[in-house]
Design a protein around this motif. Sequence first.
Motif, PDB file in Angstrom:
ATOM      1  N   LEU A 114       0.873  -1.172   0.000  1.00  0.00           N
ATOM      2  CA  LEU A 114       0.000   0.000   0.000  1.00  0.00           C
ATOM      3  C   LEU A 114       0.908   1.219   0.000  1.00  0.00           C
ATOM      4  CD1 LEU A 114      -2.615  -1.081   2.702  1.00  0.00           C
ATOM      5  CD2 LEU A 114      -2.925  -1.035   0.220  1.00  0.00           C
ATOM      6  N   SER A 115       0.681   2.124  -0.908  1.00  0.00           N
ATOM      7  CA  SER A 115       1.536   3.293  -1.052  1.00  0.00           C
ATOM      8  C   SER A 115       0.995   4.494  -0.291  1.00  0.00           C
ATOM      9  CB  SER A 115       1.633   3.665  -2.536  1.00  0.00           C
ATOM     10  OG  SER A 115       2.407   4.831  -2.714  1.00  0.00           O
ATOM     11  N   VAL A 116       1.897   5.295   0.257  1.00  0.00           N
ATOM     12  CA  VAL A 116       1.496   6.618   0.731  1.00  0.00           C
ATOM     13  C   VAL A 116       1.258   7.459  -0.522  1.00  0.00           C
ATOM     14  CG1 VAL A 116       2.708   6.473   2.956  1.00  0.00           C
ATOM     15  CG2 VAL A 116       3.882   7.442   0.971  1.00  0.00           C
ATOM     16  N   PRO A 117       0.358   8.446  -0.456  1.00  0.00           N
ATOM     17  CA  PRO A 117       0.018   9.206  -1.666  1.00  0.00           C
ATOM     18  C   PRO A 117       1.219   9.801  -2.401  1.00  0.00           C
ATOM     19  CG  PRO A 117      -1.558   9.679   0.069  1.00  0.00           C
ATOM     20  CD  PRO A 117      -0.472   8.826   0.687  1.00  0.00           C
ATOM     21  N   ASP A 118       2.207  10.294  -1.683  1.00  0.00           N
ATOM     22  CA  ASP A 118       3.354  10.927  -2.338  1.00  0.00           C
ATOM     23  C   ASP A 118       4.231   9.960  -3.126  1.00  0.00           C
ATOM     24  OD1 ASP A 118       2.519  13.340  -1.312  1.00  0.00           O
ATOM     25  OD2 ASP A 118       4.003  13.394   0.303  1.00  0.00           O
ATOM     26  N   ALA A 119       4.104   8.655  -2.883  1.00  0.00           N
ATOM     27  CA  ALA A 119       4.968   7.675  -3.542  1.00  0.00           C
ATOM     28  C   ALA A 119       4.292   6.943  -4.697  1.00  0.00           C
ATOM     29  CB  ALA A 119       5.470   6.657  -2.518  1.00  0.00           C
ATOM     30  N   VAL A 120       3.024   7.220  -4.966  1.00  0.00           N
ATOM     31  CA  VAL A 120       2.291   6.508  -6.023  1.00  0.00           C
ATOM     32  C   VAL A 120       3.020   6.625  -7.355  1.00  0.00           C
ATOM     33  CG1 VAL A 120       0.151   6.513  -7.379  1.00  0.00           C
ATOM     34  CG2 VAL A 120       0.061   6.631  -4.879  1.00  0.00           C
ATOM     35  N   GLY A 121       3.465   7.800  -7.713  1.00  0.00           N
ATOM     36  CA  GLY A 121       4.163   8.008  -8.988  1.00  0.00           C
ATOM     37  C   GLY A 121       5.417   7.158  -9.109  1.00  0.00           C
ATOM     38  N   PHE A 122       6.156   7.006  -8.011  1.00  0.00           N
ATOM     39  CA  PHE A 122       7.358   6.165  -8.014  1.00  0.00           C
ATOM     40  C   PHE A 122       7.008   4.734  -8.402  1.00  0.00           C
ATOM     41  CE2 PHE A 122       9.634   2.971  -5.452  1.00  0.00           C
ATOM     42  CZ  PHE A 122      10.864   3.011  -6.093  1.00  0.00           C
ATOM     43  N   TYR A 123       5.998   4.166  -7.747  1.00  0.00           N
ATOM     44  CA  TYR A 123       5.638   2.775  -8.020  1.00  0.00           C
ATOM     45  C   TYR A 123       5.147   2.603  -9.453  1.00  0.00           C
ATOM     46  CZ  TYR A 123       6.285   2.154  -3.050  1.00  0.00           C
ATOM     47  OH  TYR A 123       6.831   2.120  -1.795  1.00  0.00           O
ATOM     48  N   GLU A 124       4.418   3.574  -9.959  1.00  0.00           N
ATOM     49  CA  GLU A 124       3.965   3.505 -11.348  1.00  0.00           C
ATOM     50  C   GLU A 124       5.158   3.590 -12.303  1.00  0.00           C
ATOM     51  OE1 GLU A 124      -0.586   5.167 -11.039  1.00  0.00           O
ATOM     52  OE2 GLU A 124       1.004   6.644 -11.361  1.00  0.00           O
ATOM     53  N   ARG A 125       6.123   4.485 -12.026  1.00  0.00           N
ATOM     54  CA  ARG A 125       7.298   4.642 -12.893  1.00  0.00           C
ATOM     55  C   ARG A 125       8.149   3.380 -12.972  1.00  0.00           C
ATOM     56  NH1 ARG A 125       7.435   9.516 -10.431  1.00  0.00           N
ATOM     57  NH2 ARG A 125       9.127   8.957  -9.020  1.00  0.00           N
ATOM     58  N   ILE A 126       8.210   2.610 -11.883  1.00  0.00           N
ATOM     59  CA  ILE A 126       9.053   1.410 -11.923  1.00  0.00           C
ATOM     60  C   ILE A 126       8.296   0.189 -12.426  1.00  0.00           C
ATOM     61  CG2 ILE A 126      10.615   2.284 -10.156  1.00  0.00           C
ATOM     62  CD1 ILE A 126       9.312   0.170  -8.254  1.00  0.00           C
ATOM     63  N   GLY A 127       7.040   0.380 -12.834  1.00  0.00           N
ATOM     64  CA  GLY A 127       6.297  -0.686 -13.491  1.00  0.00           C
ATOM     65  C   GLY A 127       5.382  -1.515 -12.615  1.00  0.00           C
ATOM     66  N   MET A 128       5.144  -1.087 -11.382  1.00  0.00           N
ATOM     67  CA  MET A 128       4.188  -1.822 -10.554  1.00  0.00           C
ATOM     68  C   MET A 128       2.775  -1.486 -11.027  1.00  0.00           C
ATOM     69  SD  MET A 128       5.732  -1.862  -6.692  1.00  0.00           S
ATOM     70  CE  MET A 128       4.794  -3.311  -6.173  1.00  0.00           C
ATOM     71  N   LYS A 129       1.926  -2.481 -11.030  1.00  0.00           N
ATOM     72  CA  LYS A 129       0.548  -2.299 -11.475  1.00  0.00           C
ATOM     73  C   LYS A 129      -0.298  -1.791 -10.303  1.00  0.00           C
ATOM     74  CE  LYS A 129      -3.336  -4.885 -13.331  1.00  0.00           C
ATOM     75  NZ  LYS A 129      -3.856  -6.216 -13.646  1.00  0.00           N
ATOM     76  N   ARG A 130      -1.076  -0.747 -10.575  1.00  0.00           N
ATOM     77  CA  ARG A 130      -1.998  -0.222  -9.571  1.00  0.00           C
ATOM     78  C   ARG A 130      -3.206  -1.143  -9.486  1.00  0.00           C
ATOM     79  NH1 ARG A 130      -4.173   5.626  -8.111  1.00  0.00           N
ATOM     80  NH2 ARG A 130      -2.065   6.218  -8.650  1.00  0.00           N
TER      81      ARG A 130
END
Length: 141
Positions: A114-130
């Motif tokens: 579960l991501s904190v809101p500020d880190a969502v972009g990081f996880y998306e950039r490295i290819g994790m699926k939302r």
Amino acid sequence: MAERSHVLYASEPALDVAEFRRVLIESGLGETRPIDDEARLKTMLSGASLVLTARLDIEGKPLIGVIRAITDFSWVCYISELAVSGSAQGLGIGKGLLNEARRQLGPSVAISLLSVPDAVGFYERIGMKRMPDAFWFNRKR
């Protein structure tokens, strides 16, 4: 700082609670974690089935990142924390920690978090699926 030094990634099940606390604070996760409850931080570390660290390969080997996770090492791994010190953010340390987790877990183990809101972009950039469906019972304290 980290860009001029080699980063060492390792499994560190006996991570010192003070180092863990410091990285939580420096990463910004201190606002969402029980940083003033040392006993609880110790329990969080001892209850984890996987603790991975990122340390600078310089004198003293300072801790700059940590993953704390629960896993069965067979089907799924839930990452409770991915914390990188503010001074090392943007240098690939978080991605390096996740790559080390994937290496140690192997290709048959899924990773969730579960991501904190500020880190969502990081996880998306490295290819994790939302994933749209997550559910939560809130803790009382």
